[in-house]
Scaffold this active site. Structure first.
Site, short mmCIF file in Angstrom:
data_model
loop_
_atom_site.label_atom_id
_atom_site.label_comp_id
_atom_site.label_asym_id
_atom_site.label_seq_id
_atom_site.Cartn_x
_atom_site.Cartn_y
_atom_site.Cartn_z
N CYS A 123 0.84 -1.20 0.00
CA CYS A 123 0.00 0.00 0.00
C CYS A 123 0.87 1.25 0.00
O CYS A 123 0.65 2.19 -0.76
CB CYS A 123 -0.93 -0.01 1.21
N CYS A 124 1.91 1.28 0.85
CA CYS A 124 2.82 2.42 0.88
C CYS A 124 3.54 2.59 -0.45
O CYS A 124 3.78 3.71 -0.91
CB CYS A 124 3.84 2.25 2.00
N CYS A 206 -1.00 8.24 7.27
CA CYS A 206 -2.34 7.96 6.77
C CYS A 206 -3.25 7.52 7.93
O CYS A 206 -2.80 6.83 8.85
CB CYS A 206 -2.29 6.87 5.71
N CYS A 209 -3.49 3.83 9.34
CA CYS A 209 -2.26 3.24 9.87
C CYS A 209 -1.63 4.08 10.97
O CYS A 209 -0.44 3.90 11.29
CB CYS A 209 -1.26 3.02 8.74
N CYS A 232 7.85 4.01 5.81
CA CYS A 232 7.03 3.80 4.62
C CYS A 232 7.86 3.50 3.39
O CYS A 232 7.32 3.06 2.37
CB CYS A 232 6.13 5.03 4.36
#
Length: 236
Positions: A123-124, A206, A209, A232
């Site tokens: 996702c990062c 985010c 998280c 990240c």
């Protein structure tokens, strides 16, 4: 604008040795940012997570109109977007708002909902690392607000470093700053700070998280809590 010098590891090493000798943290930060602006011109940009406006304020003093890159992941807190709007409307900067190739909805369709819970590294990568790489390909040097005192993984941060992955010079103007230095500068210059800090957040990323931290807990303990992930991928 034609820059005076091309970025090389040797240039970064020499510059770091020079600027690391400046004892005053504000003088050091302004000096290295002024050098970056003079050396790289419009091919230098800083990044900001919009936790506060400190780095943008410093950079705009040294380089009026400096490009400030913000990774608009689609997962930010409303308070973070509000901080971005304040900074971009008040400071003499050029905001570069960067979005991933996919919206959150499009990513959910391809990878399933809540990818951040199942594979935070991917996702990062999709929402931060890859968009930053595409954006920085248009520059030859970049700067961040990373500080040595933030975590053990950042303890060796240099003032001027060589980003081997991107083959760019990386400037960390606040690398030697302490939290006391940060608090003093923010108070002296009335720098906007993300309101989430007032309710217990120690480091802001985010929304899915990031959680508040307990008193005395490491400020970055609220990032990817419950996993072994600590970065990240932007600064490694």
């Amino acid at each position: 604008m034609t820059i005076a010098l091309r970025p090389t590891p040797l240039l970064a090493q020499a510059a770091d040795a020079w600027f690391d000798g400046i004892a005053d943290p504000v003088e050091q930060a302004l000096a290295v940012l002024t050098w970056a602006g003079d050396t790289f011109g419009d091919e230098f940009a800083i990044t900001s997570s919009m936790a506060d406006g400190l780095l943008a304020h410093l950079a705009s003093r040294a380089i009026p109109g400096v490009h400030v890159v913000f990774l608009d992941t689609g997962y930010h807190f409303a308070e973070t977007i509000g901080t971005r709007e304040w900074i971009s409307s008040v400071l003499p900067i050029t905001l570069v708002n960067v979005r991933p190739e996919q919206t959150v909805a499009q990513q959910d369709l391809e990878f399933g909902a809540a990818l951040h819970d199942r594979d935070p590294d991917l996702c990062c990568s999709l929402r931060k690392v890859q968009p930053l790489a595409r954006t920085l390909s248009g520059y030859v040097a970049w700067g961040s607000g990373v500080r040595r005192d933030e975590s053990p993984t950042r303890a060796g941060t240099k003032i001027v470093d060589w980003d081997a992955k991107r083959e760019m010079v990386k400037i960390n103007p606040m690398a030697a700053w302490t939290q006391e230095d940060v608090d003093r500068y923010i108070a002296e210059h009335a720098i906007p700070v993300n309101p989430l800090f007032e309710i217990g957040y120690g480091s802001i990323g985010c929304a899915p998280c990031t959680r508040p931290v307990a008193p005395g807990e490491d400020p970055r303990a609220g990032r990817w809590a419950g996993s072994t992930k600590t970065e990240c991928g932007l600064h490694t």
